[in-house]
Design a protein around this motif. Structure first.
Motif, PDB file in Angstrom:
ATOM      1  N   ASP A 121       0.816  -1.208   0.000  1.00 18.41           N
ATOM      2  CA  ASP A 121       0.000   0.000   0.000  1.00 18.41           C
ATOM      3  C   ASP A 121       0.851   1.260   0.000  1.00 18.41           C
ATOM      4  O   ASP A 121       0.338   2.357  -0.224  1.00 18.41           O
ATOM      5  CB  ASP A 121      -0.911   0.021   1.236  1.00 18.41           C
ATOM      6  CG  ASP A 121      -1.853  -1.161   1.281  1.00 18.41           C
ATOM      7  OD1 ASP A 121      -2.427  -1.488   0.226  1.00 18.41           O
ATOM      8  OD2 ASP A 121      -2.006  -1.771   2.363  1.00 18.41           O
ATOM      9  N   MET A 122       2.144   1.103   0.277  1.00 19.00           N
ATOM     10  CA  MET A 122       3.036   2.249   0.390  1.00 19.00           C
ATOM     11  C   MET A 122       3.819   2.521  -0.887  1.00 19.00           C
ATOM     12  O   MET A 122       4.581   3.480  -0.955  1.00 19.00           O
ATOM     13  CB  MET A 122       4.049   2.026   1.525  1.00 19.00           C
ATOM     14  CG  MET A 122       3.436   1.664   2.868  1.00 19.00           C
ATOM     15  SD  MET A 122       2.606   3.053   3.643  1.00 19.00           S
ATOM     16  CE  MET A 122       0.907   2.463   3.593  1.00 19.00           C
ATOM     17  N   ILE A 123       3.646   1.678  -1.918  1.00 22.01           N
ATOM     18  CA  ILE A 123       4.455   1.794  -3.133  1.00 22.01           C
ATOM     19  C   ILE A 123       4.299   3.170  -3.771  1.00 22.01           C
ATOM     20  O   ILE A 123       5.295   3.834  -4.125  1.00 22.01           O
ATOM     21  CB  ILE A 123       4.089   0.705  -4.152  1.00 22.01           C
ATOM     22  CG1 ILE A 123       4.487  -0.685  -3.619  1.00 22.01           C
ATOM     23  CG2 ILE A 123       4.759   0.972  -5.495  1.00 22.01           C
ATOM     24  CD1 ILE A 123       5.976  -0.894  -3.517  1.00 22.01           C
ATOM     25  N   GLU A 124       3.085   3.630  -3.945  1.00 22.19           N
ATOM     26  CA  GLU A 124       2.863   4.911  -4.620  1.00 22.19           C
ATOM     27  C   GLU A 124       3.495   6.056  -3.835  1.00 22.19           C
ATOM     28  O   GLU A 124       4.157   6.926  -4.414  1.00 22.19           O
ATOM     29  CB  GLU A 124       1.369   5.154  -4.798  1.00 22.19           C
ATOM     30  CG  GLU A 124       1.058   6.447  -5.543  1.00 22.19           C
ATOM     31  CD  GLU A 124      -0.430   6.638  -5.775  1.00 22.19           C
ATOM     32  OE1 GLU A 124      -0.823   7.725  -6.233  1.00 22.19           O
ATOM     33  OE2 GLU A 124      -1.200   5.699  -5.485  1.00 22.19           O
ATOM     34  N   GLU A 125       3.303   6.052  -2.519  1.00 17.93           N
ATOM     35  CA  GLU A 125       3.881   7.114  -1.706  1.00 17.93           C
ATOM     36  C   GLU A 125       5.411   7.074  -1.747  1.00 17.93           C
ATOM     37  O   GLU A 125       6.073   8.113  -1.844  1.00 17.93           O
ATOM     38  CB  GLU A 125       3.403   6.982  -0.252  1.00 17.93           C
ATOM     39  CG  GLU A 125       1.950   7.340  -0.047  1.00 17.93           C
ATOM     40  CD  GLU A 125       0.996   6.220  -0.432  1.00 17.93           C
ATOM     41  OE1 GLU A 125      -0.215   6.423  -0.336  1.00 17.93           O
ATOM     42  OE2 GLU A 125       1.461   5.135  -0.820  1.00 17.93           O
ATOM     43  N   ALA A 126       5.968   5.853  -1.687  1.00 21.89           N
ATOM     44  CA  ALA A 126       7.427   5.713  -1.735  1.00 21.89           C
ATOM     45  C   ALA A 126       7.969   6.204  -3.072  1.00 21.89           C
ATOM     46  O   ALA A 126       8.995   6.898  -3.127  1.00 21.89           O
ATOM     47  CB  ALA A 126       7.813   4.249  -1.506  1.00 21.89           C
ATOM     48  N   ARG A 127       7.288   5.865  -4.137  1.00 22.09           N
ATOM     49  CA  ARG A 127       7.717   6.306  -5.473  1.00 22.09           C
ATOM     50  C   ARG A 127       7.697   7.832  -5.582  1.00 22.09           C
ATOM     51  O   ARG A 127       8.638   8.457  -6.096  1.00 22.09           O
ATOM     52  CB  ARG A 127       6.820   5.670  -6.539  1.00 22.09           C
ATOM     53  CG  ARG A 127       7.251   5.956  -7.968  1.00 22.09           C
ATOM     54  CD  ARG A 127       6.454   5.124  -8.954  1.00 22.09           C
ATOM     55  NE  ARG A 127       5.015   5.355  -8.824  1.00 22.09           N
ATOM     56  CZ  ARG A 127       4.123   4.392  -8.549  1.00 22.09           C
ATOM     57  NH1 ARG A 127       4.527   3.148  -8.356  1.00 22.09           N
ATOM     58  NH2 ARG A 127       2.846   4.671  -8.471  1.00 22.09           N
ATOM     59  N   GLU A 128       6.636   8.455  -5.085  1.00 25.77           N
ATOM     60  CA  GLU A 128       6.535   9.910  -5.142  1.00 25.77           C
ATOM     61  C   GLU A 128       7.642  10.580  -4.338  1.00 25.77           C
ATOM     62  O   GLU A 128       8.186  11.613  -4.746  1.00 25.77           O
ATOM     63  CB  GLU A 128       5.166  10.350  -4.625  1.00 25.77           C
ATOM     64  CG  GLU A 128       4.016   9.967  -5.541  1.00 25.77           C
ATOM     65  CD  GLU A 128       2.660  10.332  -4.955  1.00 25.77           C
ATOM     66  OE1 GLU A 128       2.630  10.853  -3.819  1.00 25.77           O
ATOM     67  OE2 GLU A 128       1.636  10.097  -5.627  1.00 25.77           O
ATOM     68  N   LEU A 129       7.986   9.991  -3.210  1.00 27.99           N
ATOM     69  CA  LEU A 129       9.051  10.561  -2.381  1.00 27.99           C
ATOM     70  C   LEU A 129      10.404  10.439  -3.059  1.00 27.99           C
ATOM     71  O   LEU A 129      11.213  11.378  -3.036  1.00 27.99           O
ATOM     72  CB  LEU A 129       9.073   9.867  -1.024  1.00 27.99           C
ATOM     73  CG  LEU A 129       7.942  10.257  -0.070  1.00 27.99           C
ATOM     74  CD1 LEU A 129       7.902   9.308   1.117  1.00 27.99           C
ATOM     75  CD2 LEU A 129       8.134  11.684   0.416  1.00 27.99           C
ATOM     76  N   ALA A 151       4.481   4.975 -14.166  1.00 27.49           N
ATOM     77  CA  ALA A 151       4.759   4.333 -12.882  1.00 27.49           C
ATOM     78  C   ALA A 151       5.573   3.060 -13.041  1.00 27.49           C
ATOM     79  O   ALA A 151       6.493   2.802 -12.250  1.00 27.49           O
ATOM     80  CB  ALA A 151       3.448   4.041 -12.163  1.00 27.49           C
ATOM     81  N   ASP A 152       5.264   2.234 -14.043  1.00 29.37           N
ATOM     82  CA  ASP A 152       5.979   0.967 -14.182  1.00 29.37           C
ATOM     83  C   ASP A 152       7.457   1.185 -14.503  1.00 29.37           C
ATOM     84  O   ASP A 152       8.324   0.439 -14.044  1.00 29.37           O
ATOM     85  CB  ASP A 152       5.312   0.075 -15.228  1.00 29.37           C
ATOM     86  CG  ASP A 152       5.226   0.734 -16.600  1.00 29.37           C
ATOM     87  OD1 ASP A 152       5.323   1.978 -16.672  1.00 29.37           O
ATOM     88  OD2 ASP A 152       5.046   0.006 -17.593  1.00 29.37           O
ATOM     89  N   LYS A 153       7.762   2.220 -15.284  1.00 30.96           N
ATOM     90  CA  LYS A 153       9.157   2.534 -15.586  1.00 30.96           C
ATOM     91  C   LYS A 153       9.889   3.001 -14.334  1.00 30.96           C
ATOM     92  O   LYS A 153      11.046   2.639 -14.100  1.00 30.96           O
ATOM     93  CB  LYS A 153       9.226   3.628 -16.660  1.00 30.96           C
ATOM     94  CG  LYS A 153       8.652   3.248 -18.008  1.00 30.96           C
ATOM     95  CD  LYS A 153       9.570   2.281 -18.744  1.00 30.96           C
ATOM     96  CE  LYS A 153       9.063   2.039 -20.164  1.00 30.96           C
ATOM     97  NZ  LYS A 153       9.919   1.059 -20.894  1.00 30.96           N
ATOM     98  N   PHE A 160      13.791   2.511  -9.838  1.00 29.46           N
ATOM     99  CA  PHE A 160      14.126   2.599  -8.416  1.00 29.46           C
ATOM    100  C   PHE A 160      14.433   1.239  -7.807  1.00 29.46           C
ATOM    101  O   PHE A 160      15.199   1.135  -6.854  1.00 29.46           O
ATOM    102  CB  PHE A 160      12.989   3.266  -7.640  1.00 29.46           C
ATOM    103  CG  PHE A 160      12.835   4.728  -7.949  1.00 29.46           C
ATOM    104  CD1 PHE A 160      13.924   5.581  -7.895  1.00 29.46           C
ATOM    105  CD2 PHE A 160      11.596   5.247  -8.279  1.00 29.46           C
ATOM    106  CE1 PHE A 160      13.781   6.937  -8.168  1.00 29.46           C
ATOM    107  CE2 PHE A 160      11.443   6.600  -8.550  1.00 29.46           C
ATOM    108  CZ  PHE A 160      12.543   7.445  -8.495  1.00 29.46           C
ATOM    109  N   GLY A 161      13.812   0.182  -8.334  1.00 33.61           N
ATOM    110  CA  GLY A 161      14.130  -1.178  -7.918  1.00 33.61           C
ATOM    111  C   GLY A 161      14.065  -1.407  -6.418  1.00 33.61           C
ATOM    112  O   GLY A 161      13.064  -1.128  -5.759  1.00 33.61           O
ATOM    113  N   GLN A 162      15.175  -1.894  -5.852  1.00 33.56           N
ATOM    114  CA  GLN A 162      15.211  -2.273  -4.448  1.00 33.56           C
ATOM    115  C   GLN A 162      14.990  -1.082  -3.522  1.00 33.56           C
ATOM    116  O   GLN A 162      14.400  -1.219  -2.440  1.00 33.56           O
ATOM    117  CB  GLN A 162      16.558  -2.933  -4.127  1.00 33.56           C
ATOM    118  CG  GLN A 162      16.659  -3.489  -2.714  1.00 33.56           C
ATOM    119  CD  GLN A 162      15.659  -4.610  -2.451  1.00 33.56           C
ATOM    120  OE1 GLN A 162      15.227  -5.307  -3.375  1.00 33.56           O
ATOM    121  NE2 GLN A 162      15.286  -4.783  -1.192  1.00 33.56           N
TER     122      GLN A 162
END
Length: 494
Positions: free
Chosen positions: A249-257, A273-275, A280-282
């Motif tokens: 559930d935190m993926i989107e927030e982590a990506r934005e940060l 988003a998929d790119k 960012f990977g690990q």
């Protein structure tokens, strides 16, 4: 609290954005649809109150079933306290309850010793204004009115001080009768321990998971406190997270940060988003896990206490370790330490949520209680274990709070900050001490067992009993000390 493998990317990012800011992304909900216009009301209805708010008194504060209920009581001026989206709303209850002198003393000596918050503030004899930034001073975040000099109005506390509890009648076999205690077993444990980096083993022996160990201690402590008359609330009683969210559930927030704090954020914003996930990977997975177990979990534990219980004191249970623990190294040293709230660092004070919690903690009036209770618990541990303190003192993250007592220091730990009311974080023993590790592996047991040629009782019972007797000392005025002979080690420091 185990020291695990450092995750510099995550910790550096969190220092930039602040844990509190991250959690604002967690709020969900349905979109707000326009409502039809209400029918015209008669003029006679305008004089009728919408809700009958009882006044705030010490009695109504102490008897409130939840913090939410308390915050909807009437203000000292008699005006209803209607909810607002403003996150500073909860502090409005404390208008006029602290003098300028008290505020500045707490600010500079305990909560903001590095003077990081001061540039955001405008203070005079009547009020303090909190601005969004040192440069932006048009619209304040919050204005706190001070009490007149030497005339502070007691805050509407929903917790009792140790002195107040000691005046209550207590049967001889119930020295903590009426005391309300929340117990928070630190970390999660179980299948989440590896993710939390709170599972380790030394020299190839069986692993220990701090979240599991803390839960064993918490259950023993709950039983002992209940037997002595206290009402106890367990923040968690299993090895499952309290928060309903999970790392996914935190993926989107982590990506934005990660995008927001990248040197190439302008180019990254154009990628799908998929790119970004592949790029960012690990790092993306690690940050989403961090947001789950360190941010969302702690916030939800605070909400659970806030909405379901009104404790006089919250005890958070941890076990310490040296930095080498994460690399599987044992130590001959051993020591105890106890944390209270305070000592916000410069990077932390850049976060508006940290600022708000800092002001709340200053005005709610729990800091003196934390120091008193922590000192009493530390005293029992010292007599029982013979261990010295971890040498923190005044450091880059901590401040000493009691003269000539190195066992109790202020630090801006998540639980001390996010949980309302007085909070004491207990962190005794070094988990990677050779003898302590053997005692932990032995689990809970009755009687005595021999480790390294000395006889010891269960370390979990020792831990729980020291905390319980420390609370008896603080809240019942008893001089009873947990004094079972178990071959305590000589004092050693880190």
């Amino acid at each position: 609290m185990l020291f695990g493998k450092p995750r510099l990317t995550i910790y550096g990012l969190i220092a930039l954005v602040g844990a509190g800011v991250l959690l604002c992304l967690f709020a969900g909900g349905e979109p707000i649809n326009p409502s039809p216009a209400p029918p015209p009301a008669s003029l006679s209805n305008y004089n009728l109150p919408l809700v009958a708010y009882p006044p705030v008194t010490p009695w109504t504060a102490w008897s409130a079933r939840s913090i939410s209920e308390l915050r909807h009581l009437k203000t000292a001026t008699g005006s209803p306290r209607l909810p607002t989206p403003n996150p500073w709303f909860s502090i409005d209850l404390y208008q006029g309850t602290i003098t300028r002198q008290q505020f500045e003393q707490k600010l500079h000596n305990l909560y903001d010793p590095f003077s990081a918050f001061t540039p955001y503030l405008d203070i005079n004899d009547s009020r303090v204004v909190v601005y969004p930034s040192p440069q932006e001073r048009r619209i304040p975040q919050f204005v706190l009115q001070f009490a007149p000099p030497n005339q502070p109005r007691p805050p509407m506390r929903w917790f009792r001080t140790p002195a107040e509890v000691r005046t209550m009648s207590h049967p001889l076999d119930k020295p903590l009768n009426g005391l309300r205690v929340a117990i928070d077993p630190g970390h999660i444990g179980g299948p989440w321990a590896q993710m939390e980096e709170r599972s380790t083993r030394y020299h190839g022996s069986a692993p220990v998971q701090e979240g599991d160990l803390n839960l064993i201690t918490a259950r023993l402590l709950k039983q002992e406190l209940t037997d002595m008359g206290a009402t106890v609330f367990m923040v968690r009683d299993s090895t499952e997270p309290v928060t309903p969210y999970r790392p996914g559930d935190m993926i989107e927030e982590a990506r934005e940060l990660l995008v927001a704090h990248s040197a190439h954020k302008q180019n990254l914003h154009a990628l799908p988003a998929d790119k970004l996930n592949l790029l960012f990977g690990q790092r993306l997975m690690e940050l989403s896990e961090f947001l789950f177990y360190r941010c969302s979990e702690i916030k939800e534990r605070g909400n659970r206490i806030r909405n379901n219980f009104v404790p006089d004191i919250t005890i958070t249970l941890y076990i310490d370790a040296t930095p080498g623990s994460g690399r599987g190294r044992v130590t001959s040293g051993n020591a105890n330490i106890f944390f209270v709230g305070g000592s916000y660092t410069k990077s932390e004070m850049n976060d508006p949520d940290m600022q708000r919690r800092c002001v709340y903690k200053m005005v709610e009036g729990g800091s003196d209680i934390e120091a008193e209770v922590a000192a009493d618990i530390a005293g029992v541990f010292t007599q029982r274990t013979g261990l010295g303190p971890v040498k923190y003192g005044d450091s880059s993250t901590t401040r000493a709070v009691i003269p000539n007592n190195a066992f109790v220091v202020a630090r801006n730990l998540a639980a001390n900050r996010e949980y309302d009311g007085p909070v004491v974080c207990t962190e005794p023993y070094f988990m990677n001490n050779k003898t302590v590790y053997q005692r932990l592996l032995a689990g809970d047991y009755a009687g005595q067992r021999t480790f390294d040629g000395k006889s010891y009782g269960s370390i979990f019972r020792e831990y729980a009993d020291c905390v319980a007797q420390g609370l008896v000392k603080a809240y019942a005025g008893s001089t009873v000390i947990a004094g079972a002979t178990n071959g305590s080690a000589s004092p050693q420091t880190k």
